[in-house]
Motif scaffolding. Structure first.
Motif, PDB file in Angstrom:
ATOM      1  N   ALA A  71      10.457  64.870  50.341  1.00 25.51           N
ATOM      2  CA  ALA A  71       9.829  63.546  50.401  1.00 25.51           C
ATOM      3  C   ALA A  71       8.641  63.600  51.352  1.00 25.51           C
ATOM      4  O   ALA A  71       8.712  64.200  52.429  1.00 25.51           O
ATOM      5  N   TRP A  72       7.557  62.978  50.934  1.00 27.40           N
ATOM      6  CA  TRP A  72       6.387  62.820  51.799  1.00 27.40           C
ATOM      7  C   TRP A  72       6.451  61.423  52.401  1.00 27.40           C
ATOM      8  O   TRP A  72       6.528  60.423  51.686  1.00 27.40           O
ATOM      9  N   LEU A  73       6.440  61.358  53.710  1.00 24.97           N
ATOM     10  CA  LEU A  73       6.685  60.107  54.424  1.00 24.97           C
ATOM     11  C   LEU A  73       5.471  59.704  55.256  1.00 24.97           C
ATOM     12  O   LEU A  73       4.853  60.545  55.909  1.00 24.97           O
ATOM     13  N   ASP A  74       5.166  58.417  55.226  1.00 26.79           N
ATOM     14  CA  ASP A  74       4.181  57.847  56.158  1.00 26.79           C
ATOM     15  C   ASP A  74       4.947  56.944  57.125  1.00 26.79           C
ATOM     16  O   ASP A  74       5.556  55.950  56.712  1.00 26.79           O
ATOM     17  N   LEU A  75       4.934  57.292  58.385  1.00 21.56           N
ATOM     18  CA  LEU A  75       5.685  56.523  59.381  1.00 21.56           C
ATOM     19  C   LEU A  75       4.981  55.236  59.787  1.00 21.56           C
ATOM     20  O   LEU A  75       5.599  54.379  60.434  1.00 21.56           O
ATOM     21  N   GLY A  76       3.714  55.080  59.435  1.00 24.89           N
ATOM     22  CA  GLY A  76       2.998  53.886  59.857  1.00 24.89           C
ATOM     23  C   GLY A  76       3.016  53.758  61.368  1.00 24.89           C
ATOM     24  O   GLY A  76       2.827  54.736  62.099  1.00 24.89           O
ATOM     25  N   GLU A  77       3.272  52.561  61.875  1.00 24.48           N
ATOM     26  CA  GLU A  77       3.297  52.352  63.322  1.00 24.48           C
ATOM     27  C   GLU A  77       4.510  52.995  63.988  1.00 24.48           C
ATOM     28  O   GLU A  77       4.554  53.136  65.209  1.00 24.48           O
ATOM     29  N   LEU A  78       5.510  53.400  63.180  1.00 23.83           N
ATOM     30  CA  LEU A  78       6.664  54.091  63.758  1.00 23.83           C
ATOM     31  C   LEU A  78       6.276  55.457  64.318  1.00 23.83           C
ATOM     32  O   LEU A  78       7.036  56.044  65.093  1.00 23.83           O
ATOM     33  N   GLU A  79       5.121  55.965  63.946  1.00 22.62           N
ATOM     34  CA  GLU A  79       4.638  57.214  64.538  1.00 22.62           C
ATOM     35  C   GLU A  79       4.475  57.066  66.052  1.00 22.62           C
ATOM     36  O   GLU A  79       4.609  58.048  66.801  1.00 22.62           O
ATOM     37  N   ASP A  80       4.247  55.863  66.489  1.00 20.63           N
ATOM     38  CA  ASP A  80       4.079  55.611  67.922  1.00 20.63           C
ATOM     39  C   ASP A  80       5.342  55.032  68.553  1.00 20.63           C
ATOM     40  O   ASP A  80       5.302  54.541  69.685  1.00 20.63           O
TER      41      ASP A  80
END
Length: 764
Positions: A71-80
């Motif tokens: 799966a390719w995931l974009d964490l959005g603001e959860l990256e921070d």
């Protein structure tokens, strides 16, 4: 975790618990290759975990040797927002999935994942572990997972092992919702989720008996392919394969199955060979049943001639009314009715595989004891069905006793003057069934002469795997000494009673079945050649296929120019893919198979086979074409291409281009031997290999030289290839080396070059 190729999505460990556990390995880009620019703001700005893409990699891949969901995931603001910055998240997640406490993670010991969770880790990594735990809770335990950053800020690739694509995808979706609920402190119905996933596993995965055999094959490193949505499975490849359908194999005779389903015929054959069987005969009506019962002597057993699983079998019948009632019930279950002498004793099931008994169980009488207040139905529920080992699912060794579905039990009660509504006096023992579930292991108690009789019964009928039902007072003594007898021979016997007995030791019957099909060290493998790179790989594949064909090997080929069987092109469309590769592997005529692999196919599907005999790597070009897979530097490409070398068998050979230093590095990854090829015998890799007395292939004055150490084994004129002008030396050397690795003689390789007629004008 199982051993696996290194991921191209390398993470940099910072070593500081206060910092992100994964830091970017390169500069962050502002766009994502392969996605329309208009999509970028819609998912990159959300404070949400977005799944950008999901793939099922069916074969060995950049992550591991087995199938995974990627799966390719974009964490959005959860990256921070690592886990240690979200108040209460740790406690909420652990309350939902307490089994996460057992996950080792990178720390290498139980509790390792929780340590990472407390110190701070990112949503993609957490989702990986949630998916693994959800599958485990659903009855499909797995332990491999990895999560790696890409070069795009906040975008990760995550992979986790799954045994079925549909279950894996459902788990991913459920896991995403679970982690968001834990982050946002919203309620989540974990019981309902696990129930849905468990139901899905039960519906789409292999049954437990078949799965047990497949696991035993995997332990022997025998590959398998599931051939339908049910339990038809191929073990091994090509001409070396065997097929199983639960406890039936491709060695199970259809004639033997028909004999086993005819109980009267089975009994006659066994009796003629000296196997003890009960006296009796087939009858056409209730009156005849009673006459036969009187002739052979009461008590008797009445049963269908062709029913299974004990349906319609009535034992210990003493009166005309009982016999005639039993005839009616037995006739409804089968196409005929048998009346036999009743054999006193306990019911047993012996599993015969090949020529020996590998497991045995017995049944127990089922009784209830009255308390003066409860009905028999209530006593059955409280004293029999309340056993924690009892349940309707396959994981339970004992089945619930439902009186409405048990005519034999109702007859047994009627004999004692009871019905289900009767209330027996306190202390009164009431017999419900004489022979309960055959779920109590007695393998170690079976007398050798009893085992010999059971094995003989299977051979007489003609079954390679058989369930032998017998009744005897004591399985540890010969049948003749105590009036015991074999009453049935069953094809396709159940295995769960031996895998999960209610009492006693589980038996590894799957191992016995695998050893029966693949004796000794046989792994059911054919010669497999895999070719990876960008330089003339199609032509190499075509030439290797031709050399094996003229060597007398029934061979198939899947490449970009089509699907071939020998020298015949079956399909002209691009066949360098997983699906066509499977077509080769299930073909029972093939003793060898050749596969061309593109980088994109490895990234999107994985390899079609689990291991290969020869792996050819021509180069490490093509990086510019893989940006949409986040393959954007040489190290990442290296880890794609190395997949071909990682799957070479210890008895196999890597064929590597000695002119490419990065390809030469892959020699260290090979479990088997290495043959280097190149235009110049003085190339460092070839020179070192010759000093080490290993095999090399090089060019000298338009001749291909096959050398073993310093000794030159053969010289093959390159100009013999037709048309010679299109013959790229590196292409021919790679093909010759692959054929030589498969013990094709040099003189036959030369003959193959002279007779090869393929169109060599293309660039593949």
């Amino acid at each position: 975790m199982c051993a696996s190729p290194l991921s191209p999505f390398q993470a940099v460990h910072t070593g500081d618990a206060s910092q992100p556990l994964f830091a970017l390995a390169g500069p962050a880009h502002k766009t994502i290759a392969g996605l329309a620019p208009g999509l970028l703001p819609s998912f990159m700005t959300k404070n949400n975990l977005q799944i950008l893409r999901v793939s099922h990699l069916s074969g060995p891949n950049i992550w591991t040797y087995r199938s995974v969901i990627e799966a390719w995931l974009d964490l959005g603001e959860l990256e921070d927002r690592p886990s240690n910055t979200i108040p209460g998240f740790y406690e909420r997640l652990l309350a939902l999935l307490p089994g996460l406490a057992q996950h080792r993670c990178g720390v290498g010991e139980v509790g390792g994942f929780l340590e990472r969770l407390r110190d701070g880790t990112w949503a993609g990594h957490i989702l990986e572990h949630i998916c693994l735990e959800l599958q485990t809770q659903a009855g499909m335990p797995t332990g491999f997972g990895k999560t790696r950053m890409t070069s795009v800020h906040g975008v990760y690739k995550m992979a986790f092992r799954t045994r079925h694509e549909e279950v894996g995808r459902a788990t991913l979706n459920a896991g995403r919702e679970l982690i968001l609920c834990a982050i946002e402190d919203r309620p989540y119905d974990i019981k309902a989720t696990i129930a849905r996933l468990r139901e899905l596993c039960d519906r789409v995965c292999l049954g437990p008996s078949t799965a047990h055999i497949v696991e035993a094959a995997t332990e022997r490193r025998i590959p398998h392919i599931r051939l339908n949505d049910g339990n038809l499975v191929q073990l091994g490849y090509g001409a070396r394969q065997h097929r199983i359908w639960t406890a039936e194999t491709d060695q199970t005779s259809a004639i033997a199955e028909s004999i086993a389903s005819d109980k009267q015929l089975t009994k006659e054959l066994l009796q003629s060979c000296g196997v003890p069987v009960p006296e009796g005969e087939e009858v056409d009506n209730p009156a005849q049943a009673w006459e036969v019962a009187k002739d052979i002597g009461l008590p008797v057993t009445v049963k269908p001639t062709d029913a299974n699983h004990g349906r319609g079998v009535f034992t210990d019948l003493h009166t005309r009314e009982e016999v005639e009632q039993a005839w009616q019930a037995a006739d409804a279950e089968g196409s005929g009715v048998l009346v036999e002498k009743f054999i006193e004793g306990e019911a047993h099931r012996l599993l015969v595989v090949g020529k020996q008994v590998v497991a045995a169980t017995r049944g127990k009488k089922q009784t209830v004891t009255g308390d003066g207040r409860s009905s028999i139905l209530q006593l059955i529920d409280s004293q029999i069905n309340s056993d924690p080992r009892c349940g309707e699912e396959e994981e339970f060794p004992l089945e619930p006793l439902i009186l409405a579905k048990e005519p034999i039990a109702r007859l047994e009660l009627a004999r004692q003057g009871y019905s289900g509504d009767s209330v027996p006096p306190a202390g009164q023992v009431v017999l419900i069934r004489r022979h309960g579930d055959l779920a109590y292991d007695v393998t170690d108690q079976v007398h050798p002469r009893v085992a010999a009789a059971a094995a003989l019964a299977a051979r007489v009928v003609g079954l390679d795997i058989a369930g032998i039902d017998l009744v005897t007072p004591d399985i540890s003594h010969p049948l003749a000494e105590q009036g015991g007898a074999i009453i049935e021979v069953n094809a396709g016997p159940g295995l769960l009673m031996h895998l999960k007995p209610a009492e006693g030791q589980p038996r590894n019957v799957g191992q016995a079945i695998v050893e029966h099909l693949f004796p000794g060290e046989d792994q059911g493998r054919i010669a497999i050649v895999g070719i990876t790179g960008t330089r003339h790989t199609t032509r190499i594949a075509r030439l290797v296929n031709w050399l094996l064909h003229i060597n007398g090997n029934p061979v198939g080929l899947a490449c970009q120019e089509g699907y071939f069987l020998g020298d015949r092109q079956v399909d002209a469309k691009n066949s360098a893919n997983w699906e066509t590769g499977q077509r080769l592997l299930i073909n029972r005529t093939l003793e060898a198979a050749v596969f061309e692999h593109t980088h994109r196919a490895i990234l999107s599907e994985g390899l079609a086979y689990d291991r290969c005999t020869v792996g050819v790597v021509t180069d490490l070009d093509g990086l510019q074409d893989l940006g949409d897979y986040y393959i954007d530097d040489a190290d990442k490409l290296y880890n794609v291409v190395r997949t071909q070398v990682d799957v070479i068998l210890p008895t196999g050979t890597a064929v590597l281009n000695a002119a490419d230093p990065r390809v030469v590095e892959m020699a260290a990854l090979c479990d088997g031997k290495v043959i280097f090829y190149g235009l110049d015998a003085e190339l460092p890799a070839i020179a070192r290999h010759r000093e080490a007395c290993e095999r090399t292939v090089y060019l000298r004055e338009r001749h291909i030289v096959l050398a073993r150490g310093k000794a030159e084994v053969s010289e093959i004129p390159l100009d013999t290839l037709t048309p010679s002008k299109a013959a790229k030396p590196e292409m021919v050397m790679a093909a010759a080396a692959a054929a030589w690795a498969l013990d094709v003689k040099p003189e036959l390789i030369g003959a193959g070059l002279r007779t090869f007629k393929a169109n060599l004008s293309g660039d593949h």
